[in-house]
Write a protein that holds these residues in place. Structure first.
Motif: not given
Length: 302
Positions: A2-25
């Motif tokens: 587990t020490n070799q695993i990158n646990w980071e989540f790319p924040q840009a992916l959340e930002d993009e998804a939120i943008y898409i959801l707002r555009e949908t609405a």
């Protein structure tokens, strides 16, 4: 390991998804979020919460219930809806069967997975939904890799890969003709690992079947099928108990288990990093033919 695993989540992916959801609405009159109770649709619910905070999610959830779902998933669905105060619409494949719109499959590999297309299309027409938000990702399967984020369906709910629009510079075009609708994929650019790292970061609750547990299974075609009354078994397919978990969640008759001892998120993520097969490798419905997913999509499947 587990020490070799990158646990980071790319924040840009959340930002993009939120943008898409707002555009949908913003671009559609009556969106709906397709909810299966699986990890991807659970992730969408959290993203929708963030996109419209402090307001309520401005569209309902829609679950097409095959009647052959994992009980753990249905229990989780009901808990999540109640705890978050969400609006849920449930439509049943059994109703479509009773109405004579679809016919129950027979034989060893019988499943209701393909039958849910008719139930979904009826629900879209009944609800007059012009945008259906789902958790499909391009890394899952080659047919899904062809999808746009705003994926247009014709008046019959069918998908034509050659009629999809370019999406340059993150510009999303939601203009549709009368009768058409759009399937929206906010996490299209995420990977399976991204989803799990997001679940870990956000401390999201998920159904228990994603974690290692003991249950009855049978071995068929090199896969471990969950044993249930919905499964048509042969005399030599004797169920046995084994510790397994599920990487993906669908109908009980088309979702295979994997042998696993991973009972924590960190162990699941480490296991995925070392996996030799894709997530959809455990989806039996994709193995019916080389183009099984694409054919279902062309018929109106999500």
């Amino acid at each position: 390991m587990t020490n070799q695993i990158n646990w980071e989540f790319p924040q840009a992916l959340e930002d993009e998804a939120i943008y898409i959801l707002r555009e949908t609405a913003a671009q559609f009159e009556k969106p709906v979020l397709l909810f299966s109770g699986g990890k991807d649709s659970i992730t969408l619910v959290r993203l929708a919460q963030k996109a419209f905070f402090p307001g309520k999610i401005p569209f309902p959830l829609l679950h097409v219930d095959t009647g052959h779902n994992f009980p753990e998933t249905i229990q989780f669905r009901d808990w999540l809806v109640e705890s978050l105060g969400l609006d849920l619409i449930v439509r049943s494949v059994q109703d479509s069967i009773n109405q004579g719109k679809v016919q129950e499959e027979t034989g060893k590999y019988a499943s209701r997975n393909a039958l849910q297309t008719v139930t979904l299309l009826d629900a879209i027409e009944e609800g007059k939904f012009d945008a259906c938000i789902g958790g499909a990702r391009r890394d899952e399967e080659k047919a899904r890799a062809k999808e746009r984020i705003f994926s247009v369906r014709d008046e019959f709910g069918q998908w034509n890969a050659k009629m999809q629009r370019p999406e340059l510079f993150d510009i999303l075009n939601g203009k549709i003709n009368i009768g058409e609708n759009v399937r929206v994929f906010p996490i299209s650019n995420w990977t399976e690992l991204d989803v799990w790292n997001y679940i870990r970061r956000e401390k999201l609750e998920i159904p228990s079947i994603y974690f290692a547990h003991e249950r009855e299974i049978i071995e068929r075609d090199g896969l471990y099928w969950p044993y249930s009354s919905y499964l048509n078994t042969t005399a030599d397919e004797v169920p046995f108990r084994q510790t397994v978990r599920f990487r993906t969640v669908g109908d009980m008759t088309c979702t295979a288990a994997v042998l696993s001892e991973a009972d924590k998120l960190e162990d699941i993520i480490a296991e995925i990093m070392e996996a030799k097969i894709s997530e959809r490798g455990a989806r039996i419905d994709d193995k019916r033919s080389e183009a099984a997913m694409e054919k279902r999509k062309q018929a109106g499947y999500f």
